[in-house]
Scaffold this motif. Sequence first.
Motif: not given
Length: 406
Positions: A37, A39, A46, A260, A264, A296, A383
């Motif tokens: 994922g 955020a 990320y 996410n 998730g 995640g 997750y």
Amino acid sequence: MGRYGDEIAGLAAPLTDPGDLDVLLERIGDARVVLIGEASHGTHEYYGWRAALTRRLITERGFAFVAVEGDWPDCERVDRSVRAEPDAPADPREALAEFDRWPTWMWANEEVTDFCRWLREHNRIRERPVSFHGLDVYSLWESLRAILTWLHEHSPEDVPAALAAYRCFEPYGESGREYATRFTPASCENEVVDLLVRLRGRGALTAWQNAEVVAGAERYYRTMLGGGRRSWNTRDHHMADTLDRLLAHHGGKGVVWAHNTHVGDARATSMAAAGEVNIGQLARERHGANRVVLVGFGGHRGTVIAGDAWGAPMSAMPVPPARDGSLEAVLHHDAPPAALFVWPGARPPLLTDELAHRAIGVVYHPERERWGNYVPTVLGDRYDAFLWFDETSALRPLALLGRTAS
């Protein structure tokens, strides 16, 4: 030390280089699907760490493809480049720079460029190259044009069916919102179904998938104005179905890159009460939780690339400190600046309590941080692993900041 301090100290492993991902590779084991994922759609850390994990999955575990929350036709250009197809750009950056549907920066950025350049070089030594695909549903008109091009060359007898679908959509000016507003009481559903029946199961994955995109997009736009769970679920079912087709086509293992909120498991969030599902939930249900690993990401503060309205210019925005009591505030208090969490057999309260978990979209208003941008989450159920960064930075778009929708 806060309420969860001892638990965090026992769970958190410092994250400094890709070698620190060993414990996550062990957790992944022989899983068939790993969904990774983010955020936000605009954070360097990320994207960078997701790429680092994916490189290890490809080189050490033999994963066959990467499927992203992007449009099929755009990603097909990238795929041809990373597989060094004839007439494809020698540098994947050229293919990524052609992304023109807002938000372009989601995939047209230096972080994805670095990964795709690595993938092209890696594919030079592989008998079966690793592919790069798009899962999303938005490219209705682009997919229709791609189908027409393919049919003219490979199946001219089916061109009239494709033209019928194309002409049905023509009055809406390539606007999904216009189609959603004006299709009632007539729609293009019959033309799309006829086209899909003709192309479903054909030998060429790209023609079949473009037909599935057209069908999925038509369904999505018909539900779009109502919003809520119907349009969300239509989109995520399409992406999960596309993932299944890719697994069947490649006959191997796949990595998914998405937000996410798609990765998730929705059942561990407030999405379930709203009747929403997502790819992570559907993948676990279809392939078994023991064959699917959900990863995640989260961060406390920093900067992010986003727009202040749909289609607005992108800019680097501040991400303020996480709100009190949230997962991110808890981790800020007691976790290392960068850390990896992989769940043990036992589940301490950090993993079983419901905590607010930040989710930043392509449209973002930092000043509203205290009231929005959080999803109630049971971390250990949502997750299988979590990567944490106390300070994050904006990713690097290929286009100049301030670019609007095309």
